[in-house]
Design a protein around this motif. Structure first.
Motif, PDB file in Angstrom:
ATOM      1  N   SER A  55       6.632  -8.762 -22.752  1.00 25.19           N
ATOM      2  CA  SER A  55       6.892  -8.389 -24.145  1.00 25.19           C
ATOM      3  C   SER A  55       7.088  -6.885 -24.274  1.00 25.19           C
ATOM      4  O   SER A  55       7.965  -6.411 -25.011  1.00 25.19           O
ATOM      5  N   LEU A  56       6.289  -6.115 -23.535  1.00 26.31           N
ATOM      6  CA  LEU A  56       6.432  -4.657 -23.548  1.00 26.31           C
ATOM      7  C   LEU A  56       7.771  -4.229 -22.967  1.00 26.31           C
ATOM      8  O   LEU A  56       8.432  -3.330 -23.493  1.00 26.31           O
ATOM      9  N   GLN A  57       8.170  -4.870 -21.891  1.00 25.78           N
ATOM     10  CA  GLN A  57       9.456  -4.539 -21.268  1.00 25.78           C
ATOM     11  C   GLN A  57      10.609  -4.850 -22.206  1.00 25.78           C
ATOM     12  O   GLN A  57      11.610  -4.124 -22.247  1.00 25.78           O
ATOM     13  N   LEU A  58      10.473  -5.928 -22.963  1.00 23.59           N
ATOM     14  CA  LEU A  58      11.504  -6.279 -23.940  1.00 23.59           C
ATOM     15  C   LEU A  58      11.592  -5.218 -25.027  1.00 23.59           C
ATOM     16  O   LEU A  58      12.687  -4.807 -25.427  1.00 23.59           O
ATOM     17  N   ILE A  59      10.443  -4.734 -25.495  1.00 26.39           N
ATOM     18  CA  ILE A  59      10.417  -3.667 -26.498  1.00 26.39           C
ATOM     19  C   ILE A  59      11.102  -2.415 -25.958  1.00 26.39           C
ATOM     20  O   ILE A  59      11.923  -1.786 -26.628  1.00 26.39           O
ATOM     21  N   ASN A  60      10.780  -2.064 -24.722  1.00 23.62           N
ATOM     22  CA  ASN A  60      11.352  -0.866 -24.112  1.00 23.62           C
ATOM     23  C   ASN A  60      12.875  -0.978 -23.933  1.00 23.62           C
ATOM     24  O   ASN A  60      13.605  -0.025 -24.178  1.00 23.62           O
TER      25      ASN A  60
END
Length: 288
Positions: free
Chosen positions: A277-282
């Motif tokens: 999820s964090l990678q998607l945000i980034n």
């Protein structure tokens, strides 16, 4: 921060009708603080007799106690916090201020939770810490304490956002934990060291907890209470909010189930789901 500027900023914040937003709108550096203060001193007679001695004592205490003062215009003021509504005009910090601008995850939830929830929260926090994420929480019993402990066990990369002053720790059973965070991680508050907690202050803390983070993980949530308030605050800041899959059996989770019926929510099972999820945000940030 110089003592004279601290006194002026505290005096301005004490004026009726001068909230964080109004004060911040006039501040870009020490010079604008001086100019703003001087422009108001004739109009607001209380500034002339503002309690300089009391503010001097606070400043000297902070100096002796290794408490860093971070006004809005300071280079150390967290970038993410500048983007929220009504960010604090001044932060009190104790510990590793370099944690403020690192990738971070807020882990929050209910105070009264099942042991299984405590264990899952603690393990998730420890695993995320291994991946170099800073864990942010609010120093309360239950989920907050478990989140902090997981990070402390790994590398100490945790920020505790307090709704009170550093020297009036609440709840009392967390005194040792919060002191340890101040030694290994970072304590953060918008209130002077001897300030007592108030119900409104605990709610105001929520905007900082989620505001500092890249996303928010709510590991347990009742239908009403502080965790639900934190969810609403995070959503208002356009933060991604994650919840553990109800099939994991982490309780209480009635709030998670209720919230899921009202809005689309993201469920996670493990650390990899959270990191994805964090990678998607980034990746979305890069595209923007």
């Amino acid at each position: 921060m110089e003592e004279s500027h601290f006194i002026k900023l505290m005096a301005l914040k004490s004026l009726k009708g001068f909230g964080n937003s109004k004060v911040i709108s006039m501040l870009t550096n020490e010079q604008t603080l001086d100019n703003f203060f001087n422009s108001l001193i004739e109009k607001h007679t209380e500034l002339k007799r503002c309690s300089n001695r009391a503010y001097e004592k606070i400043f000297q205490y902070c100096l002796k106690s290794n408490i860093t003062l971070i006004p809005f215009y300071d280079k150390n003021y967290p970038r993410k916090l500048k983007m929220i509504n009504s960010p604090p005009a001044l932060l009190f910090a104790k510990g590793r201020i370099e944690l403020l601008n690192r990738p971070s995850i807020a882990i929050v939830g209910s105070r009264e939770v099942a042991e299984r929830t405590i264990e899952w929260t603690r393990n998730i926090s420890k695993e995320l810490s291994k991946e170099s994420y800073v864990i942010i929480s609010g120093g309360a019993k239950g989920v907050d304490a478990a989140a902090h402990l997981g990070a402390l066990e790994e590398n100490g990369n945790t920020i505790c956002v307090l709704g009170w002053g550093f020297d009036n720790i609440y709840p009392k059973e967390n005194i040792d934990l919060i002191k340890k965070i101040g030694e290994q991680g970072l304590l953060l508050s918008e209130y002077p060291p001897f300030s007592n907690t108030r119900p409104i202050a605990l709610l105001e803390r929520n905007r900082i907890t989620s505001g500092l983070s890249d996303l928010v993980l709510v590991t347990s949530c009742k239908e009403q209470g502080g965790a639900m308030s934190q969810i609403k605050t995070a959503r208002s800041q356009n933060k991604i909010v994650l919840f553990p899959n109800p099939e994991l059996g982490l309780t209480p989770n009635k709030g998670v189930i209720k919230f899921g019926k009202e809005k689309n929510i993201t469920l996670v099972n493990n650390t990899n789901d959270i990191i994805n999820s964090l990678q998607l945000i980034n990746s979305q940030s890069i595209l923007v």
